[in-house]
Write an enzyme that holds these catalytic residues in place. Structure first.
Site, short mmCIF file in Angstrom:
data_model
loop_
_atom_site.label_atom_id
_atom_site.label_comp_id
_atom_site.label_asym_id
_atom_site.label_seq_id
_atom_site.Cartn_x
_atom_site.Cartn_y
_atom_site.Cartn_z
N HIS A 246 -11.17 24.07 -54.11
CA HIS A 246 -11.37 25.19 -53.20
C HIS A 246 -11.59 26.54 -53.89
O HIS A 246 -12.67 27.09 -53.87
CB HIS A 246 -10.15 25.32 -52.26
O1 RIB Z 1 -6.72 25.16 -47.94
C1 RIB Z 1 -6.93 25.34 -49.33
C2 RIB Z 1 -6.35 26.64 -49.78
O2 RIB Z 1 -4.94 26.62 -49.55
C3 RIB Z 1 -6.50 26.86 -51.29
O3 RIB Z 1 -6.56 28.25 -51.53
C4 RIB Z 1 -5.22 26.31 -51.84
O4 RIB Z 1 -4.85 26.93 -53.08
C5 RIB Z 1 -4.24 26.72 -50.78
O5 RIB Z 1 -3.86 28.07 -51.00
#
Ligand code: RIB
Ligand code: CA
Length: 319
Positions: A246
């Site tokens: 992500h």
């Molecule tokens: O849903 C994914 C996000 O949530 C990413 O930023 C992960 O690090 C968590 O913070």
């Protein structure tokens, strides 16, 4: 080629393995990004851990010149919900990294954001948000005028066609603090969003992990270890070869925007206390007639993305 001046950024983060890789990517790219500071927020794990983890990553990168601040220990309105079930108890499980020796900056991260933005020229600083938006939301309440100094918020958060990863409707960062997200999306600041719709197209396959291990450096090994641990939960959940990556999408977008595609949309945040709380209502088809307030990204060149990460991790440690 004409030498570009590095883009001034502040990274707001809740490390978290994917945050950690995003930090390394930014810290390994000083010719493109001037990291003015890192502001930690509660999210994946409590603030007491995210601020330590942020300093750990600055040290791993050889970038102890970057100031790290601790911010809000909980969301603006809702209770804090963390995600140790994904990230492990330390938030950086998968790599055995030493406790940091660089100091945490005195002063609150929200004060750092306000003071830095107040002193900055118009539209000069990019906020790269990798976690719940609590620090940014609080800064906007404390000093609304700072919005004019923000060039862009580039955030990892939200989901639409992909569905949520924390509830059927909501992605974790927005779900933890939907009220802060609402303040950001109604601030008038230019926003680029990396939702699950794009991050789920960037899977950490075994071959991509191996390329990191093949670097044969402590940094390459650490990143491979972090991602190998991190993607276990999602591989189990989604049954895929590798889990989504992500937060590095935010930094990769700044380094090579051509790697991404999406479109301008109006995005609203569900803040009412019901089953959809934390949902990003992305008006992809323009049915509301509301003026778009964000560029929503849903396409990525995943091979180029991982090649960029491996190339930049290979530069570490800096200095
Ligand atoms: O849903 C994914 C996000 O949530 C990413 O930023 C992960 O690090 C968590 O913070
Ligand atoms: Ca994060």
């Amino acid at each position: 080629p004409r030498r570009m001046t590095p883009r001034q950024i502040i990274i707001d983060t809740d490390p978290g393995q994917d945050d950690a890789v995003a930090m390394l990517l930014a810290l390994a790219s000083p010719e493109s990004l001037e990291v003015l500071g890192v502001t930690a927020v509660a999210g994946n794990v409590p603030l007491a851990l995210t601020e330590v983890n942020a300093r750990t990553m600055c040290e791993l990168a050889g970038r102890t010149d970057v100031p790290v601040f601790a911010g809000c220990p909980r969301p603006m309105m809702r209770p804090l919900h963390t995600a140790e079930y994904v990230h492990g108890p330390t938030g950086l499980d998968g790599a055995d990294l030493p406790e940091p020796t660089m100091p945490l900056q005195p002063g609150h991260a929200v004060d750092f954001l306000v003071e830095t933005l107040r002193a900055a020229p118009e539209a000069s600083i990019t906020l790269c948000t990798l976690g719940p938006l609590t620090n940014i939301g609080m800064a906007l309440v404390m000093a609304p005028e700072i919005a004019s100094s923000v060039r862009e918020v580039v955030m990892m958060g939200g989901a639409f066609f992909e569905g949520g990863n924390t509830t059927p409707a909501a992605e974790f960062n927005i779900w933890v603090d939907p009220h802060a997200a609402h303040l950001v999306f109604t601030s008038g600041i230019p926003i680029t969003v990396m939702p699950l719709d794009v991050t789920h197209k960037a899977l950490t396959s075994a071959a991509r992990l191996q390329a990191l291990r093949d670097l044969g450096t402590p940094q390459g090994d650490a990143v491979a270890g972090l991602l190998d641990f991190y993607d276990r939960y999602d591989m189990e959940k989604y049954g895929t070869d590798g889990g989504p990556l992500h937060d590095p999408c935010v930094i990769a977008y700044l380094l090579d925007p051509e790697m991404f595609g999406g479109k301008r949309c109006h995005v609203a945040i569900a803040t009412d206390d019901g089953p959809a709380i934390g949902m990003t209502l992305v008006d992809w088809w323009g049915v509301t007639g509301l003026e778009p307030n964000a560029t929503v990204i849903n396409e990525i060149d995943a091979a180029a993305f991982y090649a960029l990460i491996t190339d930049r991790v290979a530069r570490l440690p800096m200095g």
